[in-house]
Design an enzyme around this catalytic site. Structure first.
Site, short mmCIF file in Angstrom:
data_model
loop_
_atom_site.label_atom_id
_atom_site.label_comp_id
_atom_site.label_asym_id
_atom_site.label_seq_id
_atom_site.Cartn_x
_atom_site.Cartn_y
_atom_site.Cartn_z
N HIS A 110 -7.34 -46.50 53.72
CA HIS A 110 -8.31 -47.40 53.10
C HIS A 110 -9.74 -46.98 53.44
O HIS A 110 -10.64 -47.02 52.59
CB HIS A 110 -8.04 -48.82 53.57
CG HIS A 110 -8.62 -49.87 52.67
ND1 HIS A 110 -8.05 -50.22 51.47
CD2 HIS A 110 -9.74 -50.63 52.79
CE1 HIS A 110 -8.79 -51.17 50.89
NE2 HIS A 110 -9.82 -51.42 51.67
N GLU B 45 -1.99 -44.92 48.23
CA GLU B 45 -1.78 -46.27 48.76
C GLU B 45 -0.79 -47.06 47.90
O GLU B 45 0.13 -47.71 48.42
CB GLU B 45 -3.10 -47.04 48.82
CG GLU B 45 -4.00 -46.68 49.97
CD GLU B 45 -5.24 -47.55 49.99
OE1 GLU B 45 -5.53 -48.14 51.02
OE2 GLU B 45 -5.90 -47.65 48.94
N ASN C 123 6.48 -19.20 69.05
CA ASN C 123 7.47 -18.35 69.71
C ASN C 123 8.56 -19.17 70.38
O ASN C 123 9.74 -18.80 70.37
CB ASN C 123 6.78 -17.45 70.74
CG ASN C 123 6.20 -16.19 70.11
OD1 ASN C 123 6.44 -15.92 68.94
ND2 ASN C 123 5.43 -15.44 70.88
#
Length: 691
Positions: A46, A68, A417
């Protein structure tokens, strides 16, 4: 001093909101029933939408609004967030970030595809409901524990429009809670010649017919509570509104209202003038104005946003001040004027305090860096089909902001890794009796004047035999050479070295660990590897707190002066006659422990004869101790670090330089490189003795 570009301010604030949004979405994947996480994500969305509209990022506001809307069923608790939904929401977050930071690099079709995926996930199990059901619904009945209707009176601060908030958008959001009837109050509108075009003069009287609680209404106005007066009272009698449009704004003569259905006329017929605000006000204790004002003042003095460049410039000025203070102290020490000496001591105290304060302002919690890797682990876990739990500790540990920036890339390589090479696939873990979910631990802790950052996994550990075979294959060592496991593991940091069977998007090209080591060493740090076969690997990064100003030990070797970082110094001992006679052995007996030492005169090819009573400075990095033999220990020195030029990049035993009080330069010794050099000499000595 120019003011910051407002658009740049928005980008910085949006970056912080993206971190909040990403963290909330990732946590939702672990805790899908946590209502606070959903609310946190919606608050971030918002705010991004409102601020984006205010600063002209219309595409950002439009896309975020659709985001939204599509995600609204999660907020209402109608569906639970699945991993697939979280992944699409994260992609939507990335798209919004791109629209803000580099809008030219993306296309609208990407956003539409993301929204289509989002709508598909949130509406997959949504039953079809005819629209006419709203008009034919019976009169609303209060739900248990909730009010079935509310009477609201909204009065916004006049400057609310200037802050980017639109009252009409808020009223639309309020309408989503249920049928409502809105009447604007125009008695506060001044004459035209007295109007300010950017001020808001309207108030609104709203009757909301919805079985919602007060918290749901507060959520609508959560971002403007400090800029409005909201009075609430429950409606005494609830009647269903007519099937007319649910959202009506009356900004002209109220005559057409008589033509509407009777129930609506009855609700709207009460003249607003006869309903003073006091009648609709709640109990006195519900008034939030003083508390909100106090909160606003508290927030105003809590933090100040400062450009990083200004902090860098301030640090440079403090560094120059420290150098000038050192010159003043040296001049005062060479004279006999007590008043000058007192002033020099006072300036030294103030300069030291200013240095600590400035360095403290540059210190940033390492948690701001750790938070970035949650998304990395989430995506790698999904792409490699390896369930991984990511755990962080020590987020409050502080490092200089420059260190934080330099540390990001090495940690990315180490975590990639650990997941790609360290964590086994599901079948292998099951065969070894391990849990299906792997674990990556990222931790930071203070250790004296250093910070230790560790990356630990519970995978299979390093395959020493494969590393050795690869090193022999690439000609790095001869077959049959006797090496310890620690020495074999160091080949992982060799450029172009990789034990991966195939080249993939993640690994196999041998680019990564050598970059990690080079970056850490450029930060005057060191890297340690430890592994337990079948149980996992731990990589430890040892880093200084800052790259700007350090406490150093000033020494003399021949005619030259050098600086050793004081954080690495353990103790100082005198080189005895017995140690002098054992020139070929290069070991000190320090309380029964043998410590290898380096003669700096030989290493630095100093001219002249050595002093009669030479000193040995015992330094350490990790568990390794080494002695450095110097002609004289001059004393403590506040060291402002200056980088060496690219022409000196091949001089590995120096990490930088500084300016002394008399204006001459002194080189700063690289402790990690000296320890490595001493270790190699010891190994060569052992080999020669064995031969």
């Amino acid at each position: 001093m120019s003011a910051m570009d407002p658009t740049e301010v928005f980008r910085q604030e949006a970056s912080e909101l993206f971190e909040v949004l990403e963290g909330a979405l990732l946590d939702l994947g672990q805790r899908p029933d946590d209502r606070e996480l959903v609310d946190s994500a919606f608050r971030a969305l918002h705010t991004i939408k409102g601020s984006g509209a205010m600063f002209g990022f219309d595409k950002v506001a439009s896309f975020t609004h659709e985001f939204e809307t599509a995600f609204d069923r999660v907020r209402k608790g109608e569906i639970k967030p699945t991993q697939e939904l979280i992944s699409v929401a994260l992609a939507a977050k990335d798209y919004i970030r791109t629209l803000i930071e580099d809008p030219q690099s993306t296309d609208d079709i990407i956003g539409e595809a993301i929204l289509d995926d989002l709508r598909r996930f949130v509406s997959a199990d949504q039953p079809a409901a005819p629209v006419v059901a709203i008009a034919e619904a019976p009169p609303l009945a209060p739900a248990e524990g909730k009010q079935a209707g509310w009477h609201l009176y909204l009065e916004f601060e006049s400057h609310i429009l200037r802050n980017g908030s639109n009252p009409l958008d808020l009223l639309e959001d309020l309408c989503k809670l249920g049928p409502c009837f809105v009447v604007p109050v125009t008695d506060g509108i001044p004459f035209l010649d007295e109007m300010e075009p950017e001020d808001c003069y309207l108030k609104w009287d709203v009757k909301l017919h919805a079985a919602c609680d007060k918290d749901a209404i507060d959520d609508v106005f959560m971002f403007v509570q400090d800029e409005m007066k909201l009075t609430l009272s429950p409606l005494a009698q609830i009647e269903a509104p007519a099937p007319a449009p649910l959202f009506l704004l009356i900004d002209e003569e109220p005559v057409p209202m008589a033509e509407m259905a009777a129930p609506v006329v009855e609700i709207a017929a009460a003249p607003i003038a006869e309903q003073p605000v006091a009648k609709a006000e709640p109990k006195p204790e519900a008034k939030p104005e003083p508390k909100a004002e106090a909160k606003r003042e508290e927030r105003g003095i809590a933090t100040v946003r400062v450009q990083a460049e200004r902090l860098d410039e301030l640090m440079d000025r403090v560094g120059e001040l420290v150098i000038a203070q050192a010159r003043l102290s040296q001049l005062a020490a060479s004279g006999s004027d007590l008043s000058i000496k007192m002033i020099a001591e006072e300036i030294e105290r103030l300069a030291s305090s200013l240095r600590d304060t400035t360095m403290g302002a540059r210190m940033v919690p390492i948690g701001s860096l750790f938070g970035r890797f949650r998304r990395l682990v989430h995506d790698l876990s999904r792409d490699l089909s390896k369930p991984v739990e990511f755990v962080t500790t020590g987020e409050d540990t502080e490092l200089d902001k420059t260190m934080i920036e330099c540390l990001a890339d090495p940690l990315v390589h180490l975590i990639r890794n650990a997941i790609d090479h360290g964590i086994e696939d599901n079948a292998t873990r099951a065969a070894n009796g391990k849990t299906e979910q792997g674990r990556i631990e990222l931790a930071a802790v203070h250790s004296g004047a250093q910070v230790l950052v560790t990356v630990k996994d519970n995978g299979g550990g390093l395959n020493t035999a494969r590393i050795r075979a690869k090193a022999e294959e690439q000609g790095l060592i001869a077959a049959g050479t006797v090496l310890t496991d620690h020495e074999i593991h160091q080949f992982l940091f060799h450029p172009g070295f990789s034990t991966a069977q195939t080249i993939s998007a993640l690994s196999g090209r041998g680019v990564g660990m050598d970059v990690v080591k080079r970056t850490i060493e450029n930060m005057r740090g060191s890297i340690d590897l430890s592994t337990r076969p079948g149980q996992g690997t731990t990589v430890t990064l040892r880093l200084p707190l800052t790259l700007a100003i350090i406490e150093g030990l000033l020494i003399r070797v021949g005619e030259g002066r050098y600086i050793i970082p004081l954080s690495a110094v353990e103790e100082c001992v005198e080189l005895t006659a017995e140690d002098e006679r054992s020139r070929g052995r290069n070991f000190l007996n320090v309380r029964g422990n043998l410590v290898p030492f380096l003669r700096l005169r030989e290493l630095l090819t100093a001219s002249g004869s050595p002093d009669k009573h030479q000193k040995t400075i015992i330094i350490s990095t990790g568990e390794t101790r080494v002695g450095l033999v110097a002609d004289q220990i001059i004393g403590n020195h506040q060291t402002v670090i200056k980088s060496l030029s690219k022409l000196h990049s091949d001089v590995t035993i120096f990490s930088g330089a500084t300016i002394l009080g008399d204006g001459t330069a002194a080189l700063i010794l690289d402790v990690a490189q000296l320890v490595t050099l001493a270790q190699s000499k010891v190994e060569k000595q052992h080999i020669s003795e064995a031969a």
